[in-house]
Motif scaffolding. Structure first.
Motif, PDB file in Angstrom:
ATOM      1  N   VAL A 252     -15.619  48.152 -47.719  1.00 33.08           N
ATOM      2  CA  VAL A 252     -14.244  47.889 -47.295  1.00 33.08           C
ATOM      3  C   VAL A 252     -13.337  49.024 -47.754  1.00 33.08           C
ATOM      4  O   VAL A 252     -12.565  49.587 -46.965  1.00 33.08           O
ATOM      5  CB  VAL A 252     -13.745  46.535 -47.867  1.00 33.08           C
TER       6      VAL A 252
ATOM      7  N   PRO B 169     -12.210  45.610 -41.888  1.00 31.16           N
ATOM      8  CA  PRO B 169     -12.090  45.640 -43.353  1.00 31.16           C
ATOM      9  C   PRO B 169     -10.980  44.774 -43.960  1.00 31.16           C
ATOM     10  O   PRO B 169     -11.234  44.051 -44.906  1.00 31.16           O
ATOM     11  CB  PRO B 169     -11.853  47.119 -43.660  1.00 31.16           C
TER      12      PRO B 169
ATOM     13  N   ARG C 239     -11.420  41.411 -46.496  1.00 30.78           N
ATOM     14  CA  ARG C 239     -10.783  41.213 -47.798  1.00 30.78           C
ATOM     15  C   ARG C 239     -10.142  39.846 -47.897  1.00 30.78           C
ATOM     16  O   ARG C 239     -10.299  39.141 -48.881  1.00 30.78           O
ATOM     17  CB  ARG C 239      -9.683  42.263 -47.984  1.00 30.78           C
TER      18      ARG C 239
END
Lengths: 290, 222, 316
Positions: free
Chosen positions: A126, A162, A166
């Motif tokens: 990420v 990404p 998260r």
């Protein structure tokens, strides 16, 4: 705020006919926005390519009944181009954001459930993707895949997961400390069972919001790499192509070239947005009763 | 075959010890009361005994062996706040049958009504939710119950109902129960013996409860 | 309605026939109406501690929210709320909230986690020298001067309680509503907090103590209003809670009293009705040992009985 206010407000609302309760209104909005999006796709698919053929007798016509969006400098009907373009954008957007959401969901859940090593690897990935300029990765992937529709879709899909990953990872980490999840484990339920029955339903709003937020990104990035020449070819009726071409003609007074396609793009993105918001208010019990 | 805590020590990361050297045993059919000032780690001990937390020192033994890591845990924990212990997105029926399918007699004893099954948790009161949580925890494979302030937030009538059901089941199935509470009269009524957490901590971290001192118990360093 | 005795001061708050309802979505598009409070009536006078006792779901917190005017926007309210003999309109609620009507909340969550507690207490003061008043109140509640410079997370449970009471105290409010001020706390802290509330009443303020814990209520209250399924089933003096409850008027209050471990731990089967399934007659009828066909037909009105108030056809 105050109850008496609430009573007063609801009285003033009863004047309108026919009075729908909020859930009925929500469903109506969902149906309308879905219908709008579907009709764009249907229109785009049903329109034959003959509308897009060059017709030099009808160059640069301003909007009229025959050509509601006007025509361009090659005499092509702008309504047809816009519809075609929107359909293509919609397909690119939906495909790319769906793939992104799936990637984000898988990685986010894996990071939060499979222990420290997996978590570390996902977090690293990420961070890596977020640290490289977005457009560079996009171009790199699109270029490697040889451009075209396939290249654009894959490039957009592979670069938008990404931040959602998260969010999902954080959400799952927090859910795993919830008492009802921990109880489930002591009742003998497996990790997979808990992930699908307890965690997934809680992630639905995140996923919906993720989809909605990714969608305009995907379309705009599609337009961007197309504009830069790594994406769709100029012959394809993409909104990105239309808009970038029309920029050159704006100063010459052909305002309709940019206005209507731009407006149509805005309406579509907004319809998608409303669709997502209303879906969320139906599936989230915390706000479903309001 | 007792449920035993032997020399339990626990702390979060590098923080101060929450528990140190705790020895405690509950025999089948026995109700043991556990008291102690707030913030002294009663809830942490409850979580360790039910396998929610792993102790850093010492161990928990069930029938002389460790607690199972996966599968149904014979030591079931019931929490103080039932609204956090049920999935807010599940209808009550699904929560009820998550571990086993409670028989009609138990539901009747707990005054759980079938009409509640289709409700969402936010439509029921704390007392109603706690009945579901208790029914969920009382599966046939449960042999010990850790009740962490389970009726503290409830009215006296619901409290009585809930404890009478537990008492009946203790007798019927020879269940062992650890009763954590602040309510002395309640514990005197229920328990065979009452243990003060301070007295079973051979090496306890700090004699700080709710005091005049301007420091929380967890601010103490040893 | 009961006319207050001539010697008693005028009520600071008079709640009469308060009903609160919400509309919720049932399955699909149907709406259903929930009525968590049904014709609830209580009064509270200066210098008095009135305990409002009920189980979770009996509407006791919503009563506080209705008085403060902080119900959610989809709530519908009927009945009258009068404060100091004037109607409590939404505008007056906003004006009085925090100045003349103060809340001692249930949880620490009501304190701003990023603000020093001294400043938070001072901000509740409405007249005079706030800093001086805050120092005096902290001294009175045995909070060290340096506590004023601490953040909420640095306080112990007992200290947090004292800070919350200080906030209500410094406001100079004449009506203090304490909503479950002692949730699951150690007995020493419970006693201390309740003692502070009693002191506030001793200064001539009115204190409404909302709790599920009848034992806590009995230690400081003058009168106890027992709530069941959103209505007042009985208002009794504390002295009536004695022996096996023979002085109590309503079967629910008796059952509540006898359910205490020290009073026999007696079981009463059944559960409070769920909000969307309220019985058509007396709300306690489905569980009541004294129930007769009359009770299923109509809801009893509140009536005076032996110096208290009861909502039951058969109470004598």
């Amino acid at each position: 705020m105050s109850s008496v206010d609430a009573v007063a407000v609801s009285h003033s609302r009863t004047g309108r006919l026919p009075r729908l309760n909020r859930r009925q209104r929500t469903l109506l909005v969902i149906v309308l926005s879905a219908a709008l999006l579907l009709s764009v796709v249907a229109g785009g698919l049903l329109l034959g390519n003959e509308m897009l053929t060059t017709n030099l007798d009808q160059r640069n016509l301003s909007p009229s009944l025959e050509h509601p969006f006007g025509t361009d400098w090659l005499g092509r009907d702008m309504l047809a181009r816009t519809l075609k373009g929107l359909t293509l954008s919609l397909v690119v957007g939906v495909l790319a954001s769906t793939v992104s959401v799936l990637i984000a969901l898988t990685l986010g859940m894996a990071a939060a459930t499979f222990g420290r090593a997996v978590d570390g690897a996902v977090t690293w990935l990420v961070d890596l993707f977020l640290s490289v300029p977005h457009l560079v990765v996009l171009i790199l992937i699109a270029f490697t895949l040889g451009g075209g529709t396939k290249g654009v879709i894959l490039a957009v899909a592979l670069t938008h997961w990404p931040s959602l990953t998260r969010v999902i990872r954080a959400e799952v980490l927090q859910l795993r400390t919830a008492e009802f999840v921990q109880v489930s484990r002591r009742l003998g339920r497996t990790r997979w069972w808990i992930a699908t029955r307890h965690l997934l339903p809680h992630l639905v709003p995140q996923i919906l919001v993720g989809l909605v937020l990714l969608f305009p990104h995907a379309i705009l990035h599609e337009a961007a790499i197309t504009f830069l020449g790594f994406g769709l070819s100029p012959q394809q009726p993409a909104v990105g192509v239309i808009l970038s071409e029309s920029m050159r003609h704006l100063s010459t007074g052909y305002w309709w070239l940019a206005l209507f396609p731009g407006l149509a793009l805005l309406v579509m993105v907004r319809a998608f947005d409303i669709l997502g918001d209303n879906l969320r208010s139906l599936v989230d019990p915390r706000i479903a009763h309001e | 075959m007792p449920l035993e805590a032997r020399g339990i020590g626990f702390r979060y990361q590098r923080g101060p010890w929450v528990l140190r050297g705790v020895d405690l045993a509950v025999e089948p059919g026995e109700l043991v009361g556990l008291t102690g000032p707030s913030g002294l780690g009663k809830t942490t001990l409850a979580r360790i005994l039910a396998g929610y937390e792993r102790p850093l020192e010492g161990n928990v033994r069930l029938d002389g062996g460790p607690l199972p890591v996966t599968g149904y845990n014979p030591v079931q924990l019931v929490f103080q706040h039932p609204e956090k212990a049920v999935n807010p997105r599940w209808r009550m029926r699904d929560t009820l049958i998550e571990g086993w399918e409670p028989d009609p007699e138990l539901l009747k004893a707990l005054s759980i009504e079938r009409r509640w099954f289709d409700h969402w948790p936010n439509e029921l009161s704390g007392g109603e939710l706690q009945r579901f949580c208790l029914a969920r925890a009382l599966g046939p494979r449960t042999r010990y119950l850790v009740a962490d302030e389970i009726t503290t937030m409830l009215d006296a009538i619901t409290q009585t109902q809930i404890w009478h059901v537990v008492l009946d089941i203790v007798r019927e199935r020879n269940l062992g129960v650890l009763v954590i509470s602040h309510d002395r009269p309640l514990m005197k009524h229920l328990c065979n013996r009452i243990v003060d957490l301070e007295s079973v901590m051979s090496d306890f971290p700090a004699a700080a409860g709710e005091g005049e001192v301007g420091v929380r118990p967890s601010d103490f360093r040893i | 309605m009961i006319a207050p005795e001539a010697s008693e001061p005028k009520p600071i708050l008079d709640v009469r026939d308060l009903s609160v309802s919400f509309e919720q979505y049932a399955r699909g598009l149907q709406k259903k109406t929930l009525r968590p409070i049904t014709s609830l009536s209580v009064t509270i006078r200066p210098g008095e501690v009135l305990a409002v006792v009920g189980s979770s779901g009996s509407g006791k917190s919503l009563l506080a929210h209705a008085i403060l005017g902080i119900l959610p926007s989809n709530a519908r309210v009927t009945g009258t709320l009068r404060h100091a003999n004037e109607n409590l309109t939404p505008e007056r609620q906003v004006a009085l909230r925090g100045s003349d009507i103060a809340l001692v909340p249930q949880s620490v969550g009501f304190l701003n986690p990023l603000m020093r507690v001294g400043a938070q207490v001072r901000s509740a003061a409405h007249n005079g020298n706030a800093a001086e008043a805050q120092r005096a109140i902290f001294a009175r509640y045995r909070l060290a001067p340096e506590v004023a410079g601490m953040y909420p997370f640095q306080l112990s449970g007992g200290m947090t309680r004292r800070v919350l009471v200080s906030t209500a105290m410094i406001s100079g409010a004449s009506l203090i509503i304490a909503d479950e001020p002692t949730p699951g706390m150690h007995s020493a802290v419970v006693e201390e907090t309740l003692g502070h509330l009693r002191e506030l009443a001793g200064e001539g303020r009115a204190v409404m103590l909302i709790t599920h814990d009848i034992e806590a209520a009995l230690t400081i209250a003058d009168r106890i209003a027992v709530l069941y399924a959103g209505t007042t089933v009985e208002i009794a003096s504390v002295a009536d809670f004695t022996g096996d409850g023979q002085s109590l008027r309503h079967p629910y209050s008796k059952a509540l009293w006898r359910a205490l471990p020290q009073n026999g731990f007696a079981v009463t089967p059944g559960a409070q009705p769920v909000l969307d399934e309220l019985p058509p007659g007396c709300l306690y009828e489905p569980r009541c040992p004294m129930s007769t066909p009359d009770c299923t037909g109509a809801r009893p009105e509140v009536r005076a009985l032996r110096g208290g108030v009861v909502r039951c056809f058969h109470a004598a």
